[in-house]
Write a protein that holds these residues in place. Structure first.
Motif, PDB file in Angstrom:
ATOM      1  N   THR A 177      47.270  23.057 -74.112  1.00  0.00           N
ATOM      2  CA  THR A 177      47.419  23.451 -72.716  1.00  0.00           C
ATOM      3  C   THR A 177      46.405  22.692 -71.867  1.00  0.00           C
ATOM      4  OG1 THR A 177      45.801  25.235 -72.844  1.00  0.00           O
ATOM      5  CG2 THR A 177      48.082  25.770 -73.481  1.00  0.00           C
ATOM      6  N   ARG A 199      62.621  22.671 -80.081  1.00  0.00           N
ATOM      7  CA  ARG A 199      61.314  22.858 -79.439  1.00  0.00           C
ATOM      8  C   ARG A 199      60.185  22.723 -80.441  1.00  0.00           C
ATOM      9  NH1 ARG A 199      62.815  28.158 -75.716  1.00  0.00           N
ATOM     10  NH2 ARG A 199      64.143  27.054 -74.206  1.00  0.00           N
ATOM     11  N   THR A 246      57.010  18.254 -77.421  1.00  0.00           N
ATOM     12  CA  THR A 246      57.406  18.094 -76.023  1.00  0.00           C
ATOM     13  C   THR A 246      58.247  16.852 -75.785  1.00  0.00           C
ATOM     14  OG1 THR A 246      55.339  19.176 -75.361  1.00  0.00           O
ATOM     15  CG2 THR A 246      56.507  17.935 -73.664  1.00  0.00           C
ATOM     16  N   TYR A 247      57.978  15.802 -76.545  1.00  0.00           N
ATOM     17  CA  TYR A 247      58.580  14.509 -76.219  1.00  0.00           C
ATOM     18  C   TYR A 247      59.859  14.205 -76.985  1.00  0.00           C
ATOM     19  CZ  TYR A 247      54.156  13.806 -73.850  1.00  0.00           C
ATOM     20  OH  TYR A 247      53.084  13.957 -73.020  1.00  0.00           O
TER      21      TYR A 247
END
Length: 263
Positions: free
Chosen positions: A52, A204, A208-209
């Motif tokens: 994060t 997922r 993220t990529y």
């Protein structure tokens, strides 16, 4: 991710936090984790690329306090650069930029990193039906065009299955393939939305990529178009497919649209 400085031993460490959005607790937990192992200052290399934003801020804060070197992996815009920083007069200064094309990074590495070793498997047998032949046709095209390809990848003990997973350098994606019989003239093929939902949610775990592709041999039903737009899935329709073959136009269309995303 925090690694022991490369000038010393090659030892990688990672930590997980139950409160990843509390900056002070995150920074304190990080120092508490590292100090007993006598890892501080120049002994550490901080990589705030992932996690994060608060976790990245905490890593930066501890690196600044300890005047420890940092690095950032730049993967935006299809790049693969490692940027290294050292502290000079209290400020981080870029000292090196290395091109990491990640040719040595394989799909096995990516799956192990995101899912864990032994948490995925590949079914090499496949099935003897038209859907499997459609899949094999596309997989062969991708391999011939320079992609690393794996087929029928099963995630953990779940029923989740990836038809094709592919990689070009540091960019990778998953493909869901749907083969249906052509509908009579003036009618639309009935296709449920299960495949789209699974593609959007199950992948997922792959980071993220990861790029998602939905390939069909029939036009996409209008009811699906809004769902596709919401999930950001790349859709390619190859209507010419018959008995393991595609028209030259569809071959080029398929490879071109994959390349626009992954190259």
């Amino acid at each position: 991710m925090i690694s022991k400085h490369p000038k010393h031993d090659d030892l990688s460490l990672s930590w997980s936090l139950r409160e990843p959005y509390d900056l002070d607790k995150t920074a304190n937990a990080l120092k508490k984790y590292l100090e007993p192992m006598q890892l501080a200052g120049q002994d550490c290399l901080f990589n705030p690329t992932g996690g994060t934003k608060v976790m990245s801020f905490a890593a930066y804060q501890v690196a600044q306090e300890w005047q420890a070197p940092m690095c950032y992996f730049q993967s935006e815009l299809k790049q693969g650069n490692l940027i290294e920083y050292e502290w000079q007069n209290g400020r981080p200064q870029q000292v090196r930029l290395s091109d990491l094309s990640c040719e040595q990074l394989t799909l096995e590495d990516i799956l192990d990193l995101h899912l864990g070793p032994g948490k995925w498997s590949e079914d090499a047998k496949g099935k003897d039906d038209e859907g499997s032949r459609f899949e094999q046709t596309l997989a062969d095209l991708l391999r011939a065009d320079g992609y690393e390809v794996r087929q029928q990848v099963h995630i953990g003990d779940s029923q989740i299955e990836i038809d094709i997973m592919l990689r070009f350098r540091q960019r990778y994606g998953v493909i869901e393939i749907k083969h249906k019989e052509k509908a009579p003239a003036g009618k639309q093929v009935n296709i449920d939305t299960k495949a789209i939902k699974q593609l959007a949610t199950s992948t997922r775990q792959l980071g993220t990529y990861v790029q998602r592709f939905y390939i069909l041999n029939v036009p996409l039903p209008s009811i699906h178009k809004e769902l596709i737009e919401l999930t950001g899935i790349n859709t390619i329709v190859l209507e010419s497919y018959r008995d393991g073959k595609l028209s030259e136009e569809d071959r080029q269309k398929f490879l071109s649209e994959i390349a626009q995303v992954l190259r």
